[in-house]
Design a protein around this motif. Structure first.
Motif, PDB file in Angstrom:
ATOM      1  N   TYR A 186       9.917 -13.583 -37.433  1.00  0.00           N
ATOM      2  CA  TYR A 186       9.421 -12.332 -37.688  1.00  0.00           C
ATOM      3  C   TYR A 186      10.064 -11.801 -39.067  1.00  0.00           C
ATOM      4  N   VAL A 187       9.278 -12.480 -40.045  1.00  0.00           N
ATOM      5  CA  VAL A 187       9.976 -12.231 -41.382  1.00  0.00           C
ATOM      6  C   VAL A 187       9.755 -10.829 -42.162  1.00  0.00           C
ATOM      7  N   ILE A 188       8.670  -9.935 -41.644  1.00  0.00           N
ATOM      8  CA  ILE A 188       8.346  -8.806 -42.278  1.00  0.00           C
ATOM      9  C   ILE A 188       9.538  -7.701 -41.665  1.00  0.00           C
ATOM     10  N   ARG A 189      10.080  -7.752 -40.859  1.00  0.00           N
ATOM     11  CA  ARG A 189      11.077  -7.010 -40.667  1.00  0.00           C
ATOM     12  C   ARG A 189      12.465  -7.351 -40.604  1.00  0.00           C
ATOM     13  N   ALA A 190      13.472  -6.736 -41.279  1.00  0.00           N
ATOM     14  CA  ALA A 190      14.765  -6.983 -41.330  1.00  0.00           C
ATOM     15  C   ALA A 190      15.717  -7.316 -40.433  1.00  0.00           C
ATOM     16  N   GLN A 191      16.483  -8.276 -40.028  1.00  0.00           N
ATOM     17  CA  GLN A 191      17.267  -8.315 -39.090  1.00  0.00           C
ATOM     18  C   GLN A 191      18.848  -8.477 -39.385  1.00  0.00           C
ATOM     19  N   PRO A 192      19.691  -7.892 -38.702  1.00  0.00           N
ATOM     20  CA  PRO A 192      21.026  -7.902 -38.993  1.00  0.00           C
ATOM     21  C   PRO A 192      21.653  -9.453 -39.266  1.00  0.00           C
ATOM     22  N   THR A 193      21.192 -10.412 -38.832  1.00  0.00           N
ATOM     23  CA  THR A 193      21.795 -11.687 -39.149  1.00  0.00           C
ATOM     24  C   THR A 193      20.417 -12.687 -39.004  1.00  0.00           C
ATOM     25  N   ASN A 194      20.846 -14.087 -39.658  1.00  0.00           N
ATOM     26  CA  ASN A 194      19.630 -15.013 -39.568  1.00  0.00           C
ATOM     27  C   ASN A 194      19.456 -15.487 -38.405  1.00  0.00           C
ATOM     28  N   ARG A 195      20.170 -15.262 -37.267  1.00  0.00           N
ATOM     29  CA  ARG A 195      20.133 -15.718 -35.870  1.00  0.00           C
ATOM     30  C   ARG A 195      19.556 -14.579 -34.975  1.00  0.00           C
ATOM     31  N   CYS A 196      19.362 -13.675 -35.358  1.00  0.00           N
ATOM     32  CA  CYS A 196      18.853 -12.325 -34.595  1.00  0.00           C
ATOM     33  C   CYS A 196      17.250 -12.710 -34.355  1.00  0.00           C
ATOM     34  N   LEU A 197      16.785 -12.561 -33.210  1.00  0.00           N
ATOM     35  CA  LEU A 197      15.481 -12.586 -32.988  1.00  0.00           C
ATOM     36  C   LEU A 197      14.593 -11.261 -32.581  1.00  0.00           C
ATOM     37  N   SER A 198      13.392 -11.464 -32.619  1.00  0.00           N
ATOM     38  CA  SER A 198      12.585 -10.363 -32.370  1.00  0.00           C
ATOM     39  C   SER A 198      12.453 -10.313 -30.625  1.00  0.00           C
ATOM     40  N   THR A 199      11.930  -9.405 -30.117  1.00  0.00           N
ATOM     41  CA  THR A 199      11.911  -9.204 -28.590  1.00  0.00           C
ATOM     42  C   THR A 199      10.909 -10.184 -28.180  1.00  0.00           C
ATOM     43  N   LEU A 200       9.707 -10.401 -28.935  1.00  0.00           N
ATOM     44  CA  LEU A 200       8.689 -11.597 -28.512  1.00  0.00           C
ATOM     45  C   LEU A 200       9.360 -12.836 -28.629  1.00  0.00           C
ATOM     46  N   GLU A 201      10.050 -13.179 -29.567  1.00  0.00           N
ATOM     47  CA  GLU A 201      10.768 -14.371 -29.715  1.00  0.00           C
ATOM     48  C   GLU A 201      11.951 -14.563 -28.687  1.00  0.00           C
ATOM     49  N   CYS A 202      12.631 -13.733 -28.291  1.00  0.00           N
ATOM     50  CA  CYS A 202      13.713 -13.647 -27.396  1.00  0.00           C
ATOM     51  C   CYS A 202      13.101 -14.020 -25.920  1.00  0.00           C
ATOM     52  N   ALA A 203      11.863 -13.424 -25.634  1.00  0.00           N
ATOM     53  CA  ALA A 203      11.004 -13.849 -24.246  1.00  0.00           C
ATOM     54  C   ALA A 203      10.710 -15.308 -24.287  1.00  0.00           C
ATOM     55  N   ALA A 204      10.077 -15.571 -25.801  1.00  0.00           N
ATOM     56  CA  ALA A 204       9.676 -16.900 -25.781  1.00  0.00           C
ATOM     57  C   ALA A 204      10.346 -18.293 -25.306  1.00  0.00           C
ATOM     58  N   VAL A 205      11.557 -17.864 -26.018  1.00  0.00           N
ATOM     59  CA  VAL A 205      12.741 -18.845 -25.674  1.00  0.00           C
ATOM     60  C   VAL A 205      13.205 -18.792 -24.502  1.00  0.00           C
ATOM     61  N   ALA A 206      13.581 -17.750 -24.010  1.00  0.00           N
ATOM     62  CA  ALA A 206      14.047 -17.632 -22.564  1.00  0.00           C
ATOM     63  C   ALA A 206      13.143 -18.029 -21.438  1.00  0.00           C
ATOM     64  N   LEU A 207      11.877 -17.719 -21.528  1.00  0.00           N
ATOM     65  CA  LEU A 207      10.598 -18.301 -20.440  1.00  0.00           C
ATOM     66  C   LEU A 207      10.488 -19.648 -20.689  1.00  0.00           C
ATOM     67  N   SER A 208      10.728 -20.290 -22.003  1.00  0.00           N
ATOM     68  CA  SER A 208      10.407 -21.846 -22.118  1.00  0.00           C
ATOM     69  C   SER A 208      11.544 -22.198 -21.506  1.00  0.00           C
ATOM     70  N   ILE A 209      12.922 -21.775 -21.450  1.00  0.00           N
ATOM     71  CA  ILE A 209      13.888 -22.274 -20.872  1.00  0.00           C
ATOM     72  C   ILE A 209      13.854 -22.146 -19.163  1.00  0.00           C
ATOM     73  N   LEU A 210      13.425 -21.118 -18.771  1.00  0.00           N
ATOM     74  CA  LEU A 210      13.610 -20.676 -17.418  1.00  0.00           C
ATOM     75  C   LEU A 210      12.351 -21.518 -16.863  1.00  0.00           C
ATOM     76  N   GLU A 211      11.170 -21.643 -17.462  1.00  0.00           N
ATOM     77  CA  GLU A 211      10.146 -22.485 -16.733  1.00  0.00           C
ATOM     78  C   GLU A 211       9.935 -23.973 -17.340  1.00  0.00           C
ATOM     79  N   LYS A 212      10.888 -24.385 -18.189  1.00  0.00           N
ATOM     80  CA  LYS A 212      11.209 -25.826 -18.402  1.00  0.00           C
ATOM     81  C   LYS A 212       9.998 -26.198 -19.077  1.00  0.00           C
ATOM     82  N   ASN A 213       9.492 -25.539 -20.056  1.00  0.00           N
ATOM     83  CA  ASN A 213       8.117 -25.512 -20.716  1.00  0.00           C
ATOM     84  C   ASN A 213       7.907 -25.207 -22.025  1.00  0.00           C
TER      85      ASN A 213
END
Length: 298
Positions: free
Chosen positions: A210-237
């Motif tokens: 999400y490079v068009i919006r500034a983040q505090p650190t390089n490791r901070c993710l947008s809400t959509l990115e957090c959901a994408a990573v978390a759901l892929s882990i929980l769903e194992k997909n």
């Protein structure tokens, strides 16, 4: 935030604008005859001031919003539906987004894109700053269940991947807070409901796309990115993460092609001596800056 503008009272001169009265210094004053200004000059000044003052009484027409796509909530001319999955992504996990009211009307928000990718009965958005059992009985019930998680980083948060390996009860619901970091912190700590679920965080080396919006650190993710990573882990997909990130990538690509610039994180700017603002004088804020520069997790 717009710069502060001093209030102007009717009759104040507006200097240097065409067709308006210009203020004069004693050296610039026109010669007076008999110790008084010519009547014509006084009348011209009064008429000029009156014409300027009349502008403040004109009605202000509200700006019209561009027609939006009912599916992706983007303006119709820049609809992102071609980048959404043909059918909602099948998931068994329930996702609750707690959205700060300030995020609801932002043009480049990611939650509508996330919701458009998922089944409506699996993704629910709750807008507000304060929640309680009286205000939202449904959310209260969800927070009290043993199979509910809340995604929020901190010293007490467990790594999501490690947690699901050892947990006797597999999570069925995950809560994510949508807002700036200060807004999310306010929502998390000032709502006792959100300290009932098990607190988890993502330990990933992924950098935000999400490079068009500034983040505090390089490791901070947008809400959509957090959901994408978390759901892929929980769903194992891993397919889920790829599918959910596709419309975000298209959004950023389009914005960059039409004049937007890549917004580097505050951490990157500080480390490379590019931070445009002076360092804060407040000790607590200064300490946070120092931690960012030294890559210490806060």
């Amino acid at each position: 935030m717009e710069p502060h503008k001093e209030a102007r009272t009717p009759g104040d001169p507006v200097a240097w604008l065409p067709g308006t009265l210009r203020t004069q210094t004693p050296e610039e004053e026109e010669p007076r005859v008999g110790g008084s200004a010519p009547a014509a000059s006084v009348l011209d000044a009064e008429a000029c001031g009156a014409s300027v003052d009349g502008l403040w009484d004109l009605p202000v027409e509200p700006a019209e919003r561009r027609p939006e796509c009912s599916h992706c909530s983007r303006p119709q001319k820049v609809c992102l539906c071609p980048f959404l999955p043909a059918h909602p992504v099948h998931i068994s996990t329930y996702l609750y987004i707690i959205q700060h009211p300030a995020e609801e009307n932002k043009v480049l928000r990611t939650v509508p894109l996330l919701a458009a990718c998922l089944p409506k009965d699996k993704c629910k958005i709750k807008i507000g700053r304060r929640f309680s059992e009286e205000r939202d009985p449904e959310l209260s019930t969800i927070c009290q269940k043993s199979d509910t998680l809340i995604l929020y980083p901190g010293a007490e948060a467990a790594d999501l991947e490690e947690f699901i390996l050892d947990s006797p009860v597999y999570p069925s619901t995950i809560i994510i807070i949508d807002g700036t970091w200060s807004q999310a912190k306010d929502i998390f700590y000032k709502n006792s409901l959100f300290r009932l679920p098990k607190q988890v965080q993502l330990k990933t080396s992924i950098s935000s796309q999400y490079v068009i919006r500034a983040q505090p650190t390089n490791r901070c993710l947008s809400t959509l990115e957090c959901a994408a990573v978390a759901l892929s882990i929980l769903e194992k997909n891993n397919y889920i993460q790829e599918t959910l990130l596709r419309p975000l990538q298209a959004l950023c690509s389009f914005q960059l092609q039409h004049g937007a610039q890549i917004r580097l994180s505050k951490e990157h700017l500080l480390k490379n001596g590019l931070y445009p603002k002076p360092m804060p004088k407040n000790k607590r804020k200064l300490r946070k800056m120092e931690l960012l520069m030294n890559s210490i997790k806060i």
